[in-house]
Enzyme design. Structure first.
Site, PDB file in Angstrom:
ATOM      1  N   ARG A 147      -4.538  -2.772   4.323  1.00 28.76           N
ATOM      2  CA  ARG A 147      -5.619  -2.064   3.641  1.00 28.76           C
ATOM      3  C   ARG A 147      -5.027  -0.949   2.790  1.00 28.76           C
ATOM      4  O   ARG A 147      -4.168  -0.197   3.267  1.00 28.76           O
ATOM      5  CB  ARG A 147      -6.590  -1.468   4.656  1.00 28.76           C
ATOM      6  CG  ARG A 147      -7.193  -2.481   5.608  1.00 28.76           C
ATOM      7  CD  ARG A 147      -7.949  -1.771   6.709  1.00 28.76           C
ATOM      8  NE  ARG A 147      -8.456  -2.725   7.702  1.00 28.76           N
ATOM      9  CZ  ARG A 147      -9.096  -2.361   8.815  1.00 28.76           C
ATOM     10  NH1 ARG A 147      -9.286  -1.069   9.075  1.00 28.76           N
ATOM     11  NH2 ARG A 147      -9.532  -3.272   9.663  1.00 28.76           N
TER      12      ARG A 147
ATOM     13  N   ASP B 297      -6.155   2.482   0.531  1.00 28.35           N
ATOM     14  CA  ASP B 297      -7.264   3.414   0.413  1.00 28.35           C
ATOM     15  C   ASP B 297      -7.747   3.532  -1.032  1.00 28.35           C
ATOM     16  O   ASP B 297      -7.110   3.016  -1.957  1.00 28.35           O
ATOM     17  CB  ASP B 297      -6.831   4.797   0.918  1.00 28.35           C
ATOM     18  CG  ASP B 297      -6.607   4.834   2.418  1.00 28.35           C
ATOM     19  OD1 ASP B 297      -7.197   4.000   3.126  1.00 28.35           O
ATOM     20  OD2 ASP B 297      -5.829   5.699   2.870  1.00 28.35           O
TER      21      ASP B 297
ATOM     22  N   TYR C 219       6.683   0.168  -0.145  1.00 31.21           N
ATOM     23  CA  TYR C 219       5.784   1.028  -0.904  1.00 31.21           C
ATOM     24  C   TYR C 219       6.579   1.833  -1.928  1.00 31.21           C
ATOM     25  O   TYR C 219       7.756   2.152  -1.715  1.00 31.21           O
ATOM     26  CB  TYR C 219       5.042   2.002   0.012  1.00 31.21           C
ATOM     27  CG  TYR C 219       3.898   1.395   0.779  1.00 31.21           C
ATOM     28  CD1 TYR C 219       2.624   1.327   0.223  1.00 31.21           C
ATOM     29  CD2 TYR C 219       4.094   0.894   2.064  1.00 31.21           C
ATOM     30  CE1 TYR C 219       1.572   0.774   0.942  1.00 31.21           C
ATOM     31  CE2 TYR C 219       3.046   0.335   2.788  1.00 31.21           C
ATOM     32  CZ  TYR C 219       1.783   0.287   2.212  1.00 31.21           C
ATOM     33  OH  TYR C 219       0.740  -0.277   2.914  1.00 31.21           O
TER      34      TYR C 219
ATOM     35  N   ARG D 172       2.276   8.582   2.239  1.00 31.94           N
ATOM     36  CA  ARG D 172       1.811   9.748   1.483  1.00 31.94           C
ATOM     37  C   ARG D 172       2.252  11.057   2.141  1.00 31.94           C
ATOM     38  O   ARG D 172       2.544  12.035   1.455  1.00 31.94           O
ATOM     39  CB  ARG D 172       0.291   9.686   1.319  1.00 31.94           C
ATOM     40  CG  ARG D 172      -0.154   8.598   0.352  1.00 31.94           C
ATOM     41  CD  ARG D 172      -1.656   8.348   0.414  1.00 31.94           C
ATOM     42  NE  ARG D 172      -2.416   9.539   0.101  1.00 31.94           N
ATOM     43  CZ  ARG D 172      -3.744   9.632   0.230  1.00 31.94           C
ATOM     44  NH1 ARG D 172      -4.439   8.584   0.683  1.00 31.94           N
ATOM     45  NH2 ARG D 172      -4.375  10.747  -0.098  1.00 31.94           N
TER      46      ARG D 172
END
Length: 244
Positions: free
Chosen positions: A50, A52, A110, A197
């Site tokens: 998932r 965001d 990522y 993050r």
């Protein structure tokens, strides 16, 4: 009944995230709507992970089972003719019926992008974290190496994460700089909620001189969220690749 894996790229700016929701535009819903038009029956897709609201993807994957007669190499063309311009199917392949995009994944890569310049860029406002203060790239690179290996990353998980096991292994963390753009590339066997993050926000604090690179080891070991840096904004994050 056929099993299909999709490779997907999307601009997350105007989405409430990947996962279908009661309200709000999502990537999953848009793809499922397009598939229903092609197949003429409802289809549920399973994403590898998932993302965001505001997070982008260069290489998201999803899988589904359906009675689809379209040749596999024509599926991207068929779907892209229906999908909105901020989603593109980059590829499709037929897989074993037991394949599940999420559970078969061995890891993910990522990319976090920072625009490091005294003056903001309107063109990059949705695609990078704007940091006007000078950042010490060398210190950020040094700090990044302390994240490598297997650790309990509970101090790098945002509240709202529901996992019981917060131990993860990072294989790679590189920091690059080119023409005002800093890219943090992270590869691991899995990631906690907002983990990338928070790592990016922590490395920015290192770059500003607020955290010493050598303190990263102690911050990880403490498991205390408040000792790490802030959660960097969503728009700088890209799901680069799902590893199988």
């Amino acid at each position: 009944m056929r099993s299909i894996k999709l490779l997907i790229e999307y601009d997350g700016t105007h989405f409430c995230g990947w996962q279908r929701q009661v309200e709000g535009r999502t990537v999953q819903e848009e793809i499922e709507k397009a598939l229903e038009k092609v197949i003429k029956e409802p289809v549920k897709i399973h994403g590898a992970g998932r993302t965001d609201a505001g997070v982008h993807a260069l290489g998201q994957t999803a899988s589904f089972h359906a009675n689809i007669t379209v040749p596999v190499d024509k599926i991207p063309i068929a779907l892209n003719s229906i999908l909105p311009e901020d989603i593109s199917i980059l590829g499709a392949s037929e897989v074993d019926e037991s394949f599940h995009a999420r559970y078969a994944a061995k890891g993910k890569k990522y990319i976090y992008q920072i625009y490091n310049s005294p003056l903001r860029s309107p063109l990059l406002r949705n695609y990078a974290y704007f940091v006007p203060q000078p950042l010490d790239i060398g210190k950020m690179q040094e700090a990044g190496q302390y994240f490598l290996g297997t650790h309990d990353f509970k101090g790098f998980m945002a509240s709202g994460g529901s996992v019981q096991d917060s131990i993860r292994t990072l294989y790679k963390l590189d920091v690059y700089f080119h023409e005002k753009i800093i890219k943090i590339e992270v590869e691991g066997n899995g990631f906690l909620y907002n983990m990338v993050r928070i790592i990016a926000g922590t490395l920015v604090e290192v770059g500003k001189g607020k955290i010493d690179p050598k303190d990263i080891k102690q911050i990880i070991a403490s498991g205390i969220r408040d000792l790490a840096g802030p959660t960097a904004p969503a728009q700088g994050l890209y799901l680069g690749e799902v590893i199988y």
